[in-house]
Design a protein around this motif. Sequence first.
Motif, short mmCIF file in Angstrom:
data_model
loop_
_atom_site.label_atom_id
_atom_site.label_comp_id
_atom_site.label_asym_id
_atom_site.label_seq_id
_atom_site.Cartn_x
_atom_site.Cartn_y
_atom_site.Cartn_z
N LEU A 1 40.32 21.11 -21.20
CA LEU A 1 40.25 22.52 -21.84
C LEU A 1 38.17 22.20 -21.63
N ILE A 2 37.53 21.44 -21.76
CA ILE A 2 36.00 21.46 -21.89
C ILE A 2 36.11 21.76 -20.04
N ASP A 3 36.45 22.15 -19.39
CA ASP A 3 36.23 21.77 -17.73
C ASP A 3 36.58 23.06 -17.94
N ILE A 4 37.75 23.90 -18.06
CA ILE A 4 37.77 24.84 -17.86
C ILE A 4 37.24 25.97 -18.87
N GLY A 5 36.72 25.24 -19.89
CA GLY A 5 35.65 27.17 -20.54
C GLY A 5 34.24 26.54 -19.64
N LEU A 6 33.70 25.11 -19.54
CA LEU A 6 32.71 25.21 -18.13
C LEU A 6 32.67 25.88 -17.51
N VAL A 7 33.89 25.95 -16.71
CA VAL A 7 34.26 26.82 -15.12
C VAL A 7 33.40 28.69 -15.79
N GLY A 8 34.04 28.65 -16.65
CA GLY A 8 34.94 29.88 -17.13
C GLY A 8 32.78 30.11 -17.74
N ILE A 9 32.28 29.77 -18.02
CA ILE A 9 30.34 29.87 -18.94
C ILE A 9 29.73 30.13 -17.32
N CYS A 10 30.51 29.13 -16.23
CA CYS A 10 29.61 29.60 -14.68
C CYS A 10 29.51 30.49 -14.57
N VAL A 11 31.21 30.87 -14.20
CA VAL A 11 31.50 32.00 -13.47
C VAL A 11 30.68 33.61 -14.16
N GLY A 12 30.68 33.64 -15.26
CA GLY A 12 30.51 34.93 -16.18
C GLY A 12 29.10 35.16 -16.57
N PHE A 13 28.35 33.86 -16.65
CA PHE A 13 26.78 33.45 -16.31
C PHE A 13 26.61 34.33 -14.70
N LEU A 14 27.33 34.02 -13.39
CA LEU A 14 26.90 34.18 -12.04
C LEU A 14 26.76 35.35 -11.84
N GLY B 1 20.46 25.90 -20.31
CA GLY B 1 21.76 26.10 -19.26
C GLY B 1 21.83 25.44 -18.70
N SER B 2 21.30 24.36 -18.01
CA SER B 2 21.33 23.29 -17.07
C SER B 2 21.03 22.99 -17.51
N MET B 3 20.70 21.81 -18.88
CA MET B 3 21.00 20.95 -19.60
C MET B 3 22.31 20.90 -20.08
N LEU B 4 22.72 22.23 -20.58
CA LEU B 4 24.37 22.17 -21.49
C LEU B 4 25.10 22.03 -20.60
N LEU B 5 25.10 22.57 -18.76
CA LEU B 5 26.14 22.32 -18.19
C LEU B 5 26.00 20.68 -17.16
N GLY B 6 25.35 20.15 -17.44
CA GLY B 6 25.08 18.69 -16.99
C GLY B 6 25.46 18.26 -18.41
N TYR B 7 25.23 18.71 -19.36
CA TYR B 7 25.93 17.57 -20.07
C TYR B 7 27.99 17.45 -20.64
N LEU B 8 27.91 19.06 -20.32
CA LEU B 8 29.79 19.18 -20.64
C LEU B 8 29.80 18.65 -19.05
N ILE B 9 29.61 18.71 -18.34
CA ILE B 9 30.60 18.21 -17.42
C ILE B 9 30.38 16.47 -17.06
N THR B 10 29.39 16.14 -17.95
CA THR B 10 29.70 14.64 -18.05
C THR B 10 30.61 14.01 -19.51
N CYS B 11 30.44 15.06 -20.28
CA CYS B 11 31.50 14.53 -21.35
C CYS B 11 33.10 14.50 -20.66
N ALA B 12 33.33 15.91 -20.23
CA ALA B 12 35.03 16.06 -20.09
C ALA B 12 35.40 15.06 -18.67
N SER B 13 34.12 14.56 -18.35
CA SER B 13 34.41 13.49 -17.61
C SER B 13 34.57 11.94 -17.92
N ILE B 14 33.74 11.71 -18.93
CA ILE B 14 33.63 10.34 -20.07
C ILE B 14 35.58 10.29 -21.10
N VAL B 15 35.43 12.00 -21.87
CA VAL B 15 36.81 11.76 -22.34
C VAL B 15 37.93 11.68 -21.08
N MET B 16 37.91 12.15 -20.06
CA MET B 16 39.03 11.60 -18.91
C MET B 16 39.42 10.31 -19.08
#
Length: 431
Positions: A198-211, A226-241
């Motif tokens: 869920l976190i990963d898919i939401g992350l991909v969505g906001i990246c595409v929308g912003f692009l 934005g850059s700090m938020l992206l680095g934070y979210l992708i790491t949170c997703a990997s830790i949750v996994m």
Amino acid sequence: MRIYLLVAAIAGGVTWLVTPLIRHVAIEIGAVGEVRKRDVHTVPTPRMGGLGMLIGFVVAMIFASRLPFLSGLFAGGYQMWVILAGGVMISLLGMADDLWDLDWMLKLAGQLLISVFVAWGGLQIISLPLGGQLVTASPSLSMAITAFLIVASINAVNFVDGLDGLAAGIVAIGGIAFAIYSYIIARSSPSYASLATLIDIGLVGICVGFLLHNWHPAKLFMGDSGSMLLGYLITCASIVMTGRLDPASIHASIYLPVFMPILLPILVLFLPVLDMCLAIVRRLAKGQSPMHPDRMHLHHRMLKIGHSVRAAVLILWGWAALIAFGSLMILFFKAQHVAIGMAVAVVVLTIATMYPYLKHRIPELRAENMAMEAARSKAHHAAAPTATEAMESMEAMESVETIGQTGGETGDAAEAHDGEAAGNVETRKND
């Protein structure tokens, strides 16, 4: 899968819709980045685009919490809400930097505090691969490793955010790879619902929308918010996994080749992490601060080679995709086949990366070779007349000697003739 795609569409759509509003707000409050020596853009451009990304992610998560399939992820504990709270705080810290250019030590301290708060709230590395098995880490060690990974990923994405669309594209590629992997892991559980997916898919969505607003020439920069938020979210997703791996039932050898929990962020964020490590080493070697800005990042080097901004971004996306999806393909294909495919891709990407350099360097080498050949030919022609002149000089000397000898003989004959004439005169006198 369709529900995840719906969440991604909502995250991307909201981000795309609110970003123009954020742009106007950034202009009004003065969050406009001045053109610095290290910058690639030449026109002052509003920052703080991360606020639009944050809004898109939060709206998508609230929508997901109302879906029956995903509602259990929010009702079963406070982990998701802690992640959202940390995301809001990290974005606010980035907004403050976008507005006032905070000192790097103050910013780093804020990142560390937020990371410790999130780890204390329950987001932690649960198990570590040691001694051929997954070992449950102590709470203090888990918090320390979690905080370190979050801070490292935040700054890695921040370092690579130097070209329009570069950071958003690389994180989106990593998010897709993460989402596929976490979805495969979730299929082995009774419920397919996965917080990491869920976190990963939401992350991909906001990246595409912003692009859609950040593609070159960008109308808005994501900024540190934005850059700090992206680095934070992708790491949170990997830790949750990593929390879905059962140390008692899963042998570490299955995950050590590619999916070691600690290495997962590094694999999908290989380019940002590499760029960050090179920058830190380079700056420390010069006696500078690790956060001292310069124009020696990977994207700067791509521009120096001769790439345009868009070409450099696309090629760096290709390298990121190769590393992220190359590791993921081991799940579906034999390692030998994956290695062959990656080797071919490496060759293609290397040629694409070096093409502008070779395109300009090869004619230069040809011109240099022609100049060297011309110089050698000129030297040869200059040496040849000298030898001819030497031959002519030798012939002239021989001619002079011949003439001298002839002259001597003539002189002797003349003297004999004179002598005979003198004798005749004396004889006549005597007569």
